[in-house]
Design an enzyme around this catalytic site. Sequence first.
Site, PDB file in Angstrom:
ATOM      1  N   HIS A 171      -0.532  21.006  24.198  1.00 46.90           N
ATOM      2  CA  HIS A 171      -0.702  22.285  23.490  1.00 46.90           C
ATOM      3  C   HIS A 171      -1.929  22.227  22.573  1.00 46.90           C
ATOM      4  CE1 HIS A 171       1.035  25.602  20.798  1.00 46.90           C
ATOM      5  NE2 HIS A 171       0.132  25.048  20.017  1.00 46.90           N
ATOM      6  N   GLU A 172      -2.015  21.154  21.776  1.00 45.79           N
ATOM      7  CA  GLU A 172      -3.132  21.027  20.834  1.00 45.79           C
ATOM      8  C   GLU A 172      -4.465  20.898  21.568  1.00 45.79           C
ATOM      9  OE1 GLU A 172      -2.702  21.736  17.782  1.00 45.79           O
ATOM     10  OE2 GLU A 172      -0.519  21.670  17.879  1.00 45.79           O
ATOM     11  N   HIS A 186      -5.915  24.212  22.339  1.00 47.19           N
ATOM     12  CA  HIS A 186      -6.732  24.756  21.244  1.00 47.19           C
ATOM     13  C   HIS A 186      -8.103  24.067  21.215  1.00 47.19           C
ATOM     14  CE1 HIS A 186      -3.403  26.897  19.499  1.00 47.19           C
ATOM     15  NE2 HIS A 186      -2.731  25.821  19.141  1.00 47.19           N
ATOM     16  N   ASP A 233       0.360  29.728  15.302  1.00 50.64           N
ATOM     17  CA  ASP A 233      -0.411  30.417  16.338  1.00 50.64           C
ATOM     18  C   ASP A 233      -0.168  31.920  16.392  1.00 50.64           C
ATOM     19  OD1 ASP A 233      -1.408  27.985  16.919  1.00 50.64           O
ATOM     20  OD2 ASP A 233      -0.156  27.641  18.690  1.00 50.64           O
TER      21      ASP A 233
HETATM   22 ZN   LIG Z   1      -0.845  25.806  18.367  1.00 50.03          ZN
END
Ligand SMILES: [Zn+2]
Length: 369
Positions: A64-65, A68, A170
């Site tokens: 997930h990170e 980003h 988020d």
């Molecule tokens: Zn996030």
Amino acid sequence: MASPTLRGGLSLFSFRGIKVLVHWSFLLLPAWIVISGLSDGVPFTQLLAHVGLVLVVFVCVVVHEFGHALTAQRYGIRTRDITLLPIGGVASLERMPEDPKQEFWITIAGPLMNLLIAALAFLIVAITGVSLFFSDLLLGATTWTNVLSFVIMANILLFLFNLLPAFPMDGGRILRSLLSMRLPRERATDIAAIVGRMFAVGFVIAGISWGQPFMALVGVFVFFAAGSEARSVRQKARLEGITVGQVMRTRYWSLQRTATVQQAVNELLAGGDSVLLVLDGQQLAGLLVREDLMSALQNGRDQDPLSDLPFRAVSVVAPKEGAHKAFQRMVIEGHPVLPVLSEGRIVGIMEPENLAEYLQVQQAAGRKG
Ligand SMILES: [Zn+2]
């Protein structure tokens, strides 16, 4: 989460120049699972399975990170590192883009990764024809089909949880970016921060009443982070159009490079600054801080000229540069001050306090008038 702060931790690995770190407090999570499980009489092997599942969740959090961080990379924004905390992961982006479209894509890329993982797991289920056992998940998910069910469920939850508009999580950032397509960024941030704080209070209440300490912790984190981010955006808006020349200090401490360490220390004791600019005639030769002088003194170098000491890395600014941008650079690169140079000559210095002082003076003047 994507935040421009937080440092430190044990380095795990690096991918595309981005380090993945585990913060020491992360250990609280498995420790809490084992301790609370043992006190509830859960068998040890099952506890290990639980810890294993939590680690699976954190692998998904890392992906997930990276969603980003790698999207940010496409817009030319670097990520210092990704740090794992017991409440989730934090990608330390060097800055958040001001373009709401960029912020939108960088932010949504994280939750989309969780959706992608869930979709891949579903695909495996569809291809192999295994059946899912959502119902016995928490009763000891040891078979791999159970793990698969868990991965699907966990990622859908991660996707949904992150989309809650609890700024600066988020969902809150997405809300802010959507609002700032229509409203000034400052106003958009204020609205997102208010919504974020309401969610934060909700997390704390829910966390305490359901006995979920980590949820309560997320609430506390969100509450304070929302406030501090809103403040920094507001400060930035007030600093729009203000230059380094307007906020810099024109009085600063300087000595020629031929001066000795002892001379510098004498001046320091008589009321010198924390930062000493070492000059070569009119030119800046280097920068020393109080500790540099003290350690030179301790090493018996009191009669050495200042030019013999190792200087700190210096970054300079021009008086015409934007004050906020210079301030950000000072913080990101970790400079104690930025010497202000005009045509090769020092005209002042910029310190972290200057901005706050300038704003206070403006505010006081505004009140008067
Ligand atoms: Zn996030």
